[in-house]
Design a protein around this motif. Structure first.
Motif, PDB file in Angstrom:
ATOM      1  N   LEU B  48      19.537   3.142  -5.457  1.00 21.41           N
ATOM      2  CA  LEU B  48      18.402   3.697  -4.713  1.00 21.41           C
ATOM      3  C   LEU B  48      17.487   2.583  -4.206  1.00 21.41           C
ATOM      4  CD1 LEU B  48      17.493   6.816  -6.883  1.00 21.41           C
ATOM      5  CD2 LEU B  48      18.452   6.813  -4.600  1.00 21.41           C
ATOM      6  N   LEU B  49      17.424   1.486  -4.977  1.00 18.92           N
ATOM      7  CA  LEU B  49      16.561   0.380  -4.551  1.00 18.92           C
ATOM      8  C   LEU B  49      17.126  -0.370  -3.349  1.00 18.92           C
ATOM      9  CD1 LEU B  49      15.351  -1.197  -7.915  1.00 18.92           C
ATOM     10  CD2 LEU B  49      14.043   0.193  -6.306  1.00 18.92           C
ATOM     11  N   VAL B  53      14.973  -2.213  -0.273  1.00 20.36           N
ATOM     12  CA  VAL B  53      15.103  -3.629   0.086  1.00 20.36           C
ATOM     13  C   VAL B  53      15.486  -3.763   1.557  1.00 20.36           C
ATOM     14  CG1 VAL B  53      16.472  -5.725  -0.328  1.00 20.36           C
ATOM     15  CG2 VAL B  53      15.667  -4.352  -2.263  1.00 20.36           C
ATOM     16  N   SER B  54      16.386  -2.895   1.986  1.00 26.05           N
ATOM     17  CA  SER B  54      16.857  -2.952   3.372  1.00 26.05           C
ATOM     18  C   SER B  54      15.724  -2.676   4.346  1.00 26.05           C
ATOM     19  CB  SER B  54      17.989  -1.936   3.553  1.00 26.05           C
ATOM     20  OG  SER B  54      18.473  -1.966   4.855  1.00 26.05           O
ATOM     21  N   ILE B  55      14.956  -1.624   4.082  1.00 29.67           N
ATOM     22  CA  ILE B  55      13.878  -1.249   5.002  1.00 29.67           C
ATOM     23  C   ILE B  55      12.804  -2.343   5.025  1.00 29.67           C
ATOM     24  CG2 ILE B  55      12.416   0.112   3.429  1.00 29.67           C
ATOM     25  CD1 ILE B  55      12.004   2.164   5.539  1.00 29.67           C
ATOM     26  N   LEU B  77       5.154  -1.716   6.164  1.00 28.27           N
ATOM     27  CA  LEU B  77       5.215  -2.685   5.061  1.00 28.27           C
ATOM     28  C   LEU B  77       3.994  -2.544   4.144  1.00 28.27           C
ATOM     29  CD1 LEU B  77       6.508  -5.925   6.831  1.00 28.27           C
ATOM     30  CD2 LEU B  77       7.679  -4.612   5.065  1.00 28.27           C
ATOM     31  N   ILE B  78       2.824  -2.418   4.740  1.00 33.43           N
ATOM     32  CA  ILE B  78       1.600  -2.263   3.936  1.00 33.43           C
ATOM     33  C   ILE B  78       1.709  -1.004   3.078  1.00 33.43           C
ATOM     34  CG2 ILE B  78      -0.891  -1.795   4.050  1.00 33.43           C
ATOM     35  CD1 ILE B  78      -0.931  -3.573   6.593  1.00 33.43           C
TER      36      ILE B  78
ATOM     37  N   ALA C  38       7.020   6.684   6.228  1.00 32.33           N
ATOM     38  CA  ALA C  38       8.229   5.918   5.901  1.00 32.33           C
ATOM     39  C   ALA C  38       7.937   4.904   4.802  1.00 32.33           C
ATOM     40  CB  ALA C  38       8.759   5.220   7.153  1.00 32.33           C
ATOM     41  N   GLY C  39       6.808   4.231   4.917  1.00 36.72           N
ATOM     42  CA  GLY C  39       6.453   3.213   3.932  1.00 36.72           C
ATOM     43  C   GLY C  39       6.161   3.805   2.563  1.00 36.72           C
TER      44      GLY C  39
END
Lengths: 272, 219, 211
Positions: B48-49, B53-55, B77-78, C38-39
């Motif tokens: 699942l991780l 990591v990919s995103i 990302l934030i 999404a985040g």
């Protein structure tokens, strides 16, 4: 008519949903045999039975599934059943289970660890479902908040499925298939299912085969269960809006087809 | 070696779990299979991780290279770190950390993530209404049958529709539940369940025997 | 209603309306909400897996003496080899373990729990029929199951008896899919009702607190 901007359709749908909330209408909800069978089975469970309530739905289907879990919790606590909750959904399952169970437990004065336990989530539902058949503690060494199962009085007498009287699975995906094939077929634990309307037609086959004791399908199914336990919840409130939108969509289908056929006749006349 | 070892691992693991159904849980096979199930759950967690990591990698690269829409990628990302970091910190440091009720993690999920997820799926109602109006046509006898059945079922499943049926002669709701849902629909669903289960079982056998190797990827 | 509760409702309402605004047209508010969603979803996985798998299932039992758990720990770490072009083959062992164990469980449970159980029920329905109507219903079910299975059998051309049975299957399938579509409409509408219920009862209801 065929070229009508789709946003007009969106507006009609929006208005149809909003109107019943501004002009509340209480509509009687008829009970399907499948919902009745599920209710009767739970009602016939000996008081103080240990049951499992599985939160196998994503927050996206909370409108359909949460009324089912809420109604089920009320039903179980009224019968003084001891409830073990868990989830196989990584995105939000354990959080939703925690939110629902704690709020309702407070109403009945139930104590965590004695009357109910939230096992939380563990990855790979195939491993979880088949692993609990031998030992729940080997798969869930702790509960959702990290407390070892050995410190929870309820879990002292629960080793595996043999001590579980009934499993109520509320799901919006195919995990119900695996509960049936792995748990019900392998260990003979009676199971009931509450599912979204999208999945409900499929599970009639499991009810007929006796693999589910009953079935709740969608928001209507949740409303039926609320009516059976005599407690108005969000599902019953939503039935008015559900009725209006269904009538709107049927009207749109009829109008769309009328336009299609009339347009087809007109085209044939012009060509001919 | 790169292919042989994984095939052997799949075979041994698969056979052990198949044999477990025929042995008592107190035997060596029973204990071994339970241990393998625990390992499966742990390794499943790591898979699942992979997606996370990919995103993170994809969005980080887009922000670094200032690709189109990089500002929104930065927001993603934030959001990832705003959710993940408080959850990773020990709850003993502060009630805001960890995953318990009242933590940042819990709050962000309940009051931002969950409502958005629910809304994403709620918009499908508009699309299905639009599709019903624009595309749902009785072009052939088969599609007419599908359309009529859908319409009748849509009416049956709401209180207003049930009231309408009660004004007509006969017990239409009983007919629909017994002969359509528990009859024809149930028969078709059963056929599909049997077919899909046979397919899954045969695919499982192919994987255990090493015939099916597409899950390994190229190379 | 406290200030925090009011803030929570207004944040939920803003995000809900931002996503719904896409129905009119794509806009910055929708894009913002979409990317936050999404985040947050990705971040949720991190916290969950760290706590439930790595700490509760792996680390704590490991330091308590269950040394064998090093193996799944290593297998899990090897998964991340997928992100390297040169070392992606390392992850094959982990994947093979997952696929092998899952297949082992599926092979028996799919046949025993689904195929045999459903077939048993189909055969039993004719034997246990109660009255003429029930017998007819049982016959319809048996014909329906067989016709559906034959329709989805593509290894032989649908000609002759096979083709005729497949045609019967099509009629059964159209009715079943029609029922399925009706239920699907109901399901999607229910989800919308949930959001509208929140907007009207909670969000608009909160206006009283402000005014």
């Amino acid at each position: 008519m065929q070229q009508m901007d789709r946003r007009w359709v969106y507006l009609m749908v929006g208005i149809s949903v909003i109107i019943p909330f501004l002009l509340p209408m209480t509509l009687p909800v008829s009970i399907t045999p499948e919902a009745r069978m599920l209710y009767d089975f739970v009602e016939a469970l000996p008081d103080s039975s240990t049951v499992m309530l599985v939160f196998d739905y994503y927050p996206s289907t909370i409108a359909e599934c949460e009324p089912m879990t809420i109604a089920a919790m009320h039903h179980f606590f009224r019968k003084d059943c001891r409830v073990i909750t868990l989830s196989n959904i990584p995105l939000g399952g354990p959080t939703m289970a925690e939110a629902v169970t704690r709020a309702i437990a407070e109403e009945y004065g139930k104590v965590y660890g004695v009357d109910f336990v939230n096992l939380g989530y563990k990855a790979n539902y195939v491993a979880v479902l088949s692993g609990m058949g031998q030992s729940i503690e080997s798969i869930f060494p702790t509960d959702n908040s990290g407390t070892p199962l050995s410190q929870l009085p309820l879990m002292h007498s629960v080793v595996n499925y043999e001590q579980i009287a009934f499993i109520f699975e509320v799901a919006d995906n195919a995990t119900a298939d695996y509960w049936v094939s792995i748990v019900n077929a392998g260990y003979g634990v009676p199971m009931g299912c509450g599912t979204t309307a999208v999945s409900a037609p499929k599970y009639y086959a499991f009810v007929d085969a006796g693999q589910f004791v009953g079935l709740l399908g969608g928001m209507k199914g949740a409303a039926e269960y609320e009516q059976l336990i005599n407690r108005q919840g969000d599902a019953m409130v939503g039935m008015g809006a559900q009725s209006l939108v269904h009538l709107l969509i049927i009207a749109l289908v009829i109008i769309g087809n009328l336009g299609f056929f009339v347009g087809g006749i007109g085209k044939r006349r012009r060509i001919g | 070696m790169k292919t042989t070892v994984p095939i052997i691992v799949a075979f041994v693991a698969g056979v052990a779990l198949v044999l477990a159904f025929f042995f008592d849980q107190r035997t060596l096979i029973g204990s071994l299979s339970q241990e393998l199930r625990i390992w499966l759950s742990i390794v499943g967690g790591f898979t699942l991780l992979l997606g996370v990591v990919s995103i993170t990698r994809v969005n980080f690269a887009a922000v670094r290279q200032r690709k189109e829409g990089w500002f929104y990628k930065l927001i993603t990302l934030i959001s990832i770190f705003a959710m993940a970091i408080p959850a990773l910190l020990p709850s003993s440091w502060s009630p805001l950390f960890g995953r318990q009720s009242g933590s940042i993690y819990d709050w962000l999920f309940l009051y931002m993530d969950a409502p958005m997820m629910a809304t994403m799926f709620a918009t499908l109602a508009f699309y299905i209404a639009s599709a019903a109006y624009r595309a749902f046509r009785a072009r052939s006898p088969e599609s007419t049958l599908l359309l009529v059945t859908a319409t009748v079922i849509m009416l049956w499943r709401v209180p207003m529709g049930e009231w309408l049926f009660e004004q007509l002669p006969g017990d239409i709701p009983f007919f629909l539940n017994t002969y359509i849902m528990n009859g024809i629909n149930m028969a078709v669903q059963r056929g599909i369940i049997i077919g899909a289960a046979l397919g899954a079982a045969s695919m499982s056998l192919r994987i255990i025997l090493g015939i099916e190797r597409t899950y390994m990827g190229k190379g | 209603m406290s200030g925090i509760e009011l803030l929570q409702i207004w944040i939920m309402a803003f995000l809900t309306l931002a996503l719904l605004s896409f129905l009119y047209k794509d806009n910055p508010a929708y894009k913002l909400a979409e990317h936050i969603f999404a985040g947050l979803s990705a971040g949720y996985y991190v916290g969950l897996i760290w706590d439930t798998v790595i700490v509760q299932q792996l680390w704590e039992p490991l330091i308590a003496g269950k040394v064998l758990l090093i193996i799944p720990g290593v297998l899990g770490i090897l998964m991340f080899g997928r992100f390297s072009q040169q070392y992606s083959w390392i992850s094959r062992v982990s994947l093979a373990f997952v696929m092998g164990t899952t297949s082992g469980i599926f092979l028996v449970t799919q046949l025993h729990g689904l195929v045999l159980a459903q077939m048993r029920s189909t055969m039993r329905s004719m034997a246990g029929a109660d009255g003429f109507a029930d017998l007819m219903l049982s016959l319809v079910i048996v014909i329906g199951v067989i016709a559906t299975l034959i329709y989805f059998y593509f290894s032989k051309e649908h000609k002759g008896i096979l083709g005729g049975t497949a045609k019967v299957g099509v009629w059964f399938i159209m009715i079943a899919f029609g029922a399925h579509f009706g239920y699907t409409v109901m399901g999607r509408v229910s989800l919308l009702i949930g959001r509208v219920q929140f907007l009207i009862q909670d969000w608009i209801g909160s206006f009283n607190q402000i005014i």
